[in-house]
Design an enzyme around this catalytic site. Structure first.
Site, PDB file in Angstrom:
ATOM      1  N   SER A  38      52.245  -0.794 103.411  1.00 51.87           N
ATOM      2  CA  SER A  38      51.347  -0.329 104.362  1.00 51.87           C
ATOM      3  C   SER A  38      52.166  -1.008 105.842  1.00 51.87           C
ATOM      4  O   SER A  38      53.110  -0.423 106.168  1.00 51.87           O
ATOM      5  CB  SER A  38      49.991  -0.897 104.460  1.00 51.87           C
ATOM      6  N   ASP A 169      47.833   4.706 100.421  1.00 50.72           N
ATOM      7  CA  ASP A 169      48.131   3.241 100.997  1.00 50.72           C
ATOM      8  C   ASP A 169      47.783   2.522  99.326  1.00 50.72           C
ATOM      9  O   ASP A 169      47.197   2.374  99.141  1.00 50.72           O
ATOM     10  CB  ASP A 169      47.353   3.091 102.092  1.00 50.72           C
TER      11      ASP A 169
END
Length: 273
Positions: A38, A169
């Site tokens: 991320s 993510d």
């Protein structure tokens, strides 16, 4: 001895990674492997592309607008509040068409396959150790695509497709990817964990709610992974930071700088320096 650096997710708190990397560079400590999830994937890609020296303030961060809602067109449901087109333009502008194989040092970005739940690692190399059944190698792709997949916060950013995979993510399954660094060949792994204690607070918008949920998931998944795979854990964030408060950018970099300087003696010992 191969030195691996694992950069965790955490929204805007990922600015602290820039401070960590800056101190390592200033002290001629260069990782052989950098794996990011991320926000950590953004820092890893900037570093691998040689763009870190240009990032001294929020204003000249190539990806600054990632952290401000005003620059996005909201799609509504079903796939995500933000369609991701704007962030893709910014990622392409910053990273160009560089493949992960063109970044130095070896760089990897971690995402999650929305259909299978597998952790997908985008990197140019093959692991030196057998992977668990729930971790797969996605291969060598343009760095901007790997980052776009890795930062696709569920419900906020629309998932991103690479090949046949629909990706979200990486923090869902591996928020501080110390295990991935080991699988890719690191002998010593330093983790940068952006987690900190979160007291009760007022949430101002859906983005903060979604990020808080992701942090809770990440925290539960990360504790055991750090104990098993990390030689050292750097935790630069000492108090809660609003995930989208861009005014904290310089303070977050400074926090990364300070905590890394505090840990330099231990890092040097681990590396036999």
């Amino acid at each position: 001895m191969r030195f691996g650096l694992a950069l965790g997710g955490g929204g805007l708190k990922g600015a602290a990674h820039l401070g960590v990397l800056r101190v390592l560079e200033e002290n001629n400590i260069r990782p052989d492997i950098v794996v990011g999830t991320s926000a950590g994937s953004i820092a890893a890609a900037l570093y691998g592309a040689g763009l870190l020296p240009a990032v001294t303030a929020m204003g000249n961060l190539p990806l600054a607008n990632i952290f401000t809602f005003e620059n996005y067109r909201f799609t509504g449901l079903p796939l995500g509040l933000i369609n991701g087109g704007t962030v893709e333009i910014m990622l392409k502008r910053a990273l160009g068409n560089r493949l992960l194989s063109e970044l130095q040092p070896l760089t990897a970005a971690v995402a999650c396959d929305l259909n299978s739940g597998e952790t997908v690692v985008y990197t140019a190399v093959r692991p030196i150790k057998p992977l668990p059944s729930d971790i797969v190698i996605g291969g060598d792709v343009p760095a901007w695509q790997a980052v776009r997949a890795s930062i696709s916060i569920p419900g906020l950013f629309a998932p991103y497709k690479i090949g046949s995979r629909l990706l979200v993510d990486g923090g869902l399954t591996d928020n501080v990817p110390v295990d991935i660094a080991r699988y890719l060949g690191a002998d010593i792994v330093v983790a940068v964990d952006l987690d900190c204690d979160s007291p009760r607070r007022n949430f101002r918008h859906v983005g903060e709610v979604l990020l808080q949920c992701l942090e809770i998931i990440g925290r539960r998944n990360t504790s055991l992974t750090l104990r098993l795979y990390a030689d050292l854990v750097i935790k630069p964030i000492k108090k809660p930071v609003a995930s989208w408060d861009v005014g904290q950018f310089a303070n977050l970099i400074a926090a990364g700088v300070e905590e890394t300087r505090n840990n330099l003696p231990q890092i040097r010992r681990l590396l036999g320096q």
